[in-house]
Scaffold this active site. Sequence first.
Site, PDB file in Angstrom:
ATOM      1  N   CYS A   2       0.812  -1.213   0.000  1.00 57.08           N
ATOM      2  CA  CYS A   2       0.000   0.000   0.000  1.00 57.08           C
ATOM      3  C   CYS A   2       0.854   1.276   0.000  1.00 57.08           C
ATOM      4  O   CYS A   2       2.018   1.242   0.368  1.00 57.08           O
ATOM      5  CB  CYS A   2      -0.890   0.009   1.223  1.00 57.08           C
ATOM      6  SG  CYS A   2      -1.759  -1.532   1.458  1.00 57.08           S
ATOM      7  N   ARG A  27       4.416   0.453  -6.560  1.00 56.07           N
ATOM      8  CA  ARG A  27       4.414  -0.525  -5.476  1.00 56.07           C
ATOM      9  C   ARG A  27       3.303  -1.561  -5.636  1.00 56.07           C
ATOM     10  O   ARG A  27       3.281  -2.558  -4.930  1.00 56.07           O
ATOM     11  CB  ARG A  27       4.249   0.186  -4.130  1.00 56.07           C
ATOM     12  CG  ARG A  27       5.393   1.129  -3.820  1.00 56.07           C
ATOM     13  CD  ARG A  27       5.100   1.967  -2.607  1.00 56.07           C
ATOM     14  NE  ARG A  27       4.933   1.144  -1.425  1.00 56.07           N
ATOM     15  CZ  ARG A  27       5.942   0.688  -0.706  1.00 56.07           C
ATOM     16  NH1 ARG A  27       7.161   0.981  -1.041  1.00 56.07           N
ATOM     17  NH2 ARG A  27       5.720  -0.052   0.356  1.00 56.07           N
ATOM     18  N   TRP A  75      -3.214  -2.552  -1.499  1.00 50.88           N
ATOM     19  CA  TRP A  75      -2.867  -3.862  -2.054  1.00 50.88           C
ATOM     20  C   TRP A  75      -3.510  -4.857  -1.089  1.00 50.88           C
ATOM     21  O   TRP A  75      -3.090  -4.971   0.069  1.00 50.88           O
ATOM     22  CB  TRP A  75      -1.342  -3.972  -2.081  1.00 50.88           C
ATOM     23  CG  TRP A  75      -0.748  -5.267  -2.484  1.00 50.88           C
ATOM     24  CD1 TRP A  75      -0.576  -6.377  -1.707  1.00 50.88           C
ATOM     25  CD2 TRP A  75      -0.193  -5.601  -3.762  1.00 50.88           C
ATOM     26  NE1 TRP A  75       0.057  -7.367  -2.427  1.00 50.88           N
ATOM     27  CE2 TRP A  75       0.295  -6.924  -3.678  1.00 50.88           C
ATOM     28  CE3 TRP A  75      -0.067  -4.910  -4.972  1.00 50.88           C
ATOM     29  CZ2 TRP A  75       0.908  -7.558  -4.754  1.00 50.88           C
ATOM     30  CZ3 TRP A  75       0.549  -5.551  -6.026  1.00 50.88           C
ATOM     31  CH2 TRP A  75       1.030  -6.844  -5.920  1.00 50.88           C
ATOM     32  N   ASN A  99      -1.183   1.665   6.436  1.00 45.14           N
ATOM     33  CA  ASN A  99      -0.364   0.597   5.843  1.00 45.14           C
ATOM     34  C   ASN A  99       0.080  -0.324   6.958  1.00 45.14           C
ATOM     35  O   ASN A  99       0.370   0.145   8.057  1.00 45.14           O
ATOM     36  CB  ASN A  99       0.901   1.163   5.195  1.00 45.14           C
ATOM     37  CG  ASN A  99       0.611   1.836   3.877  1.00 45.14           C
ATOM     38  OD1 ASN A  99      -0.508   1.799   3.394  1.00 45.14           O
ATOM     39  ND2 ASN A  99       1.627   2.464   3.313  1.00 45.14           N
ATOM     40  N   GLY A 100       0.205  -1.604   6.659  1.00 41.40           N
ATOM     41  CA  GLY A 100       0.652  -2.555   7.673  1.00 41.40           C
ATOM     42  C   GLY A 100      -0.473  -3.500   8.059  1.00 41.40           C
ATOM     43  O   GLY A 100      -1.445  -3.656   7.306  1.00 41.40           O
ATOM     44  N   GLU A 465      18.805 -21.862  -8.422  1.00 40.54           N
ATOM     45  CA  GLU A 465      18.319 -20.485  -8.461  1.00 40.54           C
ATOM     46  C   GLU A 465      19.480 -19.496  -8.663  1.00 40.54           C
ATOM     47  O   GLU A 465      19.363 -18.545  -9.433  1.00 40.54           O
ATOM     48  CB  GLU A 465      17.541 -20.186  -7.168  1.00 40.54           C
ATOM     49  CG  GLU A 465      17.047 -18.756  -7.016  1.00 40.54           C
ATOM     50  CD  GLU A 465      16.160 -18.264  -8.137  1.00 40.54           C
ATOM     51  OE1 GLU A 465      15.704 -19.077  -8.972  1.00 40.54           O
ATOM     52  OE2 GLU A 465      15.941 -17.045  -8.205  1.00 40.54           O
ATOM     53  N   LYS A 469      19.722 -16.959 -11.805  1.00 42.34           N
ATOM     54  CA  LYS A 469      19.883 -15.502 -11.651  1.00 42.34           C
ATOM     55  C   LYS A 469      21.038 -15.015 -12.501  1.00 42.34           C
ATOM     56  O   LYS A 469      20.928 -14.036 -13.214  1.00 42.34           O
ATOM     57  CB  LYS A 469      20.171 -15.131 -10.200  1.00 42.34           C
ATOM     58  CG  LYS A 469      19.150 -14.841  -9.176  1.00 42.34           C
ATOM     59  CD  LYS A 469      17.944 -14.050  -9.483  1.00 42.34           C
ATOM     60  CE  LYS A 469      17.015 -14.637 -10.480  1.00 42.34           C
ATOM     61  NZ  LYS A 469      15.740 -15.130 -10.052  1.00 42.34           N
ATOM     62  N   GLU A 472      20.324 -15.258 -16.339  1.00 44.73           N
ATOM     63  CA  GLU A 472      19.289 -14.331 -16.794  1.00 44.73           C
ATOM     64  C   GLU A 472      19.815 -12.931 -17.034  1.00 44.73           C
ATOM     65  O   GLU A 472      19.433 -12.287 -17.998  1.00 44.73           O
ATOM     66  CB  GLU A 472      18.212 -14.180 -15.694  1.00 44.73           C
ATOM     67  CG  GLU A 472      17.188 -15.260 -15.659  1.00 44.73           C
ATOM     68  CD  GLU A 472      16.134 -14.968 -14.605  1.00 44.73           C
ATOM     69  OE1 GLU A 472      16.484 -14.909 -13.417  1.00 44.73           O
ATOM     70  OE2 GLU A 472      14.977 -14.789 -14.976  1.00 44.73           O
ATOM     71  N   HIS A 488      29.652 -37.585 -11.785  1.00 44.01           N
ATOM     72  CA  HIS A 488      28.952 -38.448 -12.745  1.00 44.01           C
ATOM     73  C   HIS A 488      28.895 -37.811 -14.135  1.00 44.01           C
ATOM     74  O   HIS A 488      28.018 -38.142 -14.933  1.00 44.01           O
ATOM     75  CB  HIS A 488      27.548 -38.765 -12.219  1.00 44.01           C
ATOM     76  CG  HIS A 488      27.584 -39.509 -10.920  1.00 44.01           C
ATOM     77  ND1 HIS A 488      28.006 -40.817 -10.840  1.00 44.01           N
ATOM     78  CD2 HIS A 488      27.311 -39.116  -9.651  1.00 44.01           C
ATOM     79  CE1 HIS A 488      27.963 -41.207  -9.571  1.00 44.01           C
ATOM     80  NE2 HIS A 488      27.561 -40.182  -8.834  1.00 44.01           N
ATOM     81  N   LYS A 584       8.337 -10.192 -17.636  1.00 41.73           N
ATOM     82  CA  LYS A 584       8.056 -10.375 -16.206  1.00 41.73           C
ATOM     83  C   LYS A 584       6.935 -11.385 -15.990  1.00 41.73           C
ATOM     84  O   LYS A 584       6.956 -12.147 -15.041  1.00 41.73           O
ATOM     85  CB  LYS A 584       7.697  -9.019 -15.593  1.00 41.73           C
ATOM     86  CG  LYS A 584       7.525  -9.060 -14.085  1.00 41.73           C
ATOM     87  CD  LYS A 584       8.843  -9.291 -13.372  1.00 41.73           C
ATOM     88  CE  LYS A 584       8.694  -9.595 -11.893  1.00 41.73           C
ATOM     89  NZ  LYS A 584       9.811 -10.355 -11.352  1.00 41.73           N
TER      90      LYS A 584
HETATM   91  C1  F6R Z   1      13.275 -15.757 -12.937  1.00 44.73           C
HETATM   92  C2  F6R Z   1      11.851 -15.568 -12.989  1.00 44.73           C
HETATM   93  C3  F6R Z   1      11.049 -16.586 -13.686  1.00 44.73           C
HETATM   94  C4  F6R Z   1       9.683 -16.771 -13.013  1.00 44.73           C
HETATM   95  C5  F6R Z   1       8.783 -17.704 -13.832  1.00 44.73           C
HETATM   96  C6  F6R Z   1       7.471 -17.957 -13.145  1.00 44.73           C
HETATM   97  O1  F6R Z   1      13.928 -14.731 -12.265  1.00 44.73           O
HETATM   98  O2  F6R Z   1      11.327 -14.603 -12.484  1.00 44.73           O
HETATM   99  O3  F6R Z   1      11.712 -17.793 -13.783  1.00 44.73           O
HETATM  100  O4  F6R Z   1       9.883 -17.285 -11.737  1.00 44.73           O
HETATM  101  O5  F6R Z   1       8.550 -17.138 -15.095  1.00 44.73           O
HETATM  102  O6  F6R Z   1       6.796 -16.770 -12.918  1.00 44.73           O
HETATM  103  P1  F6R Z   1       5.691 -16.646 -11.821  1.00 44.73           P
HETATM  104  O7  F6R Z   1       6.323 -16.811 -10.499  1.00 44.73           O
HETATM  105  O8  F6R Z   1       5.113 -15.270 -12.008  1.00 44.73           O
HETATM  106  O9  F6R Z   1       4.668 -17.724 -12.079  1.00 44.73           O
END
Ligand code: F6R
Length: 589
Positions: A2, A27, A75, A99-100, A465, A469, A472, A488, A584
């Site tokens: 929020c 946000r 939110w 907020n909170g 992960e 990162k 990407e 292996h 995204k």
């Molecule tokens: C990597 C990343 C993606 C998402 C994937 C699933 O940094 O963000 O691998 O994790 O596309 O996305 P969501 O979580 O929105 O279903």
Amino acid sequence: MCGIVGCKGVDNIKEFLIEGLKELEYRGYDSAGIGVIDKEDLKVIKAVGKLVNLERKLKNVKFIDPKVGIGHTRWATHGKPTEINAHPHRGEFSAVVHNGIIENYQEIKRFLQEKNIEFISQTDTEVIVRLFEYYYEGDSFEAFKKVLDRIDGAYAILLITKKEPQKIFFAKKGSPLIVANNNDKFFFASSDAPLIGYASAACYLEDGEFGYVDDKIHLFKDNKEVSLNLKPLPTNKESAKKGGFRFYMEKEIYEQADVLKENTLGRNTKEGIKFDELDKEFFEGINNIIISACGTSYHAGLVGKYLLERDAKIRTNAEVASELRYRNPLLTKDTLFIVISQSGETADTLETLKMAKRAGLKTLALCNVDNSSIVREADKTILLRAGIEKGVASTKAFATQVMTLWMLSNYLSNKNEYEAINEAIEVTKVDGALHEKIKRLSKRYLHGHGFFYIGRDIFYPLALEGALKLKEISYIHAEGYPAGEMKHGPIALADPELFVVALLSKNILFEKTKSNIEELSSRDATILTISSEYIDMTDDFIKIKETSHPMVEFFEMMVITQLLALEVAIRRGNDVDMPRNLAKSVTVE
Ligand code: F6R
């Protein structure tokens, strides 16, 4: 998450409130509203959805003599994103934005309902204004102080009342709130962007501070009046939104401790884990769990597999949604189907959820966006409360996904790891010296023919992960591997140009992982070890804190791998927030 704005004495109150809320749009929110004391009247205008909807409504509203105003973007956490649940919440003569989370709102609500005070929203916030009016006996500030004494939890609060039309009452504990003035004009906001251009300095309130504004700012702490600690405001709005960080991703890495606090608020309690959104009956008859997700969310799911199976003793599998979807899996009704998604819109994850529902399974979503397709489809949802994530490469959402799974495994096993959870949150605070060290180290990891991230147990998904990162945002080839698998096959690649990031836990399989690192070191791979215990055969070493809980190690290592990816990518001149070829929200197959 929020946003809050407020003002007194500005020339165009509508413009300040709306433009201020626009600055907080990034946000994330699902409804918005403003409240203004106009002459002797209290006007509250709210709308669901984007700010244009509120603006449209405001076109027909004319203020005659506006004194003070407050605004909010909400939110949804407690209660759906409806107009009734949107802020400001009004009583008979006052209105509040908040907020909170008010942790004891149910108890206060019951108390007031017994006094025949009616509630109209499903929110925790409404108790603030109802309680204020209940306590009001001619002195608004006294009533406001009584409210603060009675409520528990986290808050940033602005309250206005017809009883004292020239005042704004405020309080801060756990959620940010800023107050500023420019001669006889006063401004409030939950982050500094709305204030830029209106004032040159501001007071970033500290926890426990409260007070009111009339013709000056009266600030109190521990019931004593204290002086304002003014700091200059930034002058550039875009950098203010990024909080002075170079990229949103960097800001989001730094935000993780706050976000995790929000994620665990009211859930991680001394008495154990509580989820308002779940009840134990929901899990009756469940013998299996399938977790379905993509990318980073899948990696969180893999951590969940280790935790749920080990602690809650429920057979658990984590599945890549795009695979699960087409392999005609055996879905039995004693299986709980969990989907994990930051966006709530990922097509493959959504389709597996629909498939599980068709097969009659109980479904649970761990999601960051209320009202998203996945949340609407699932039987139950735990919201991640990570706030909007702008960087394409997920960081803080991943942190909240793992934390939520950890809490869920505590919830199902009746294990109480209250202290360890708080310790894990603490270690995600970024230490400036550590960041500097990673910045320096990163220059040695820009070439080579690729990276292996290795770890065992829960550190294996973290290795996956960490590698994701890095690839990407730096566009360098990286793979995550279970440390025990190197011999292996992959070890054939070992030479000085192969970089290995070794996640060496002191609490889980330390000696075995150490041997795996030795195997690589004796083949001359270049190794960066992250551990609380130094080992000889490493080229570089990043020390984490000593702890007896592997999840605490996990969260500290997570931040380090994120910062390493960030710094390598920045050195390579890449746009960290918008990596090439990535989106995204992946709403296509
Ligand atoms: C990597 C990343 C993606 C998402 C994937 C699933 O940094 O963000 O691998 O994790 O596309 O996305 P969501 O979580 O929105 O279903």
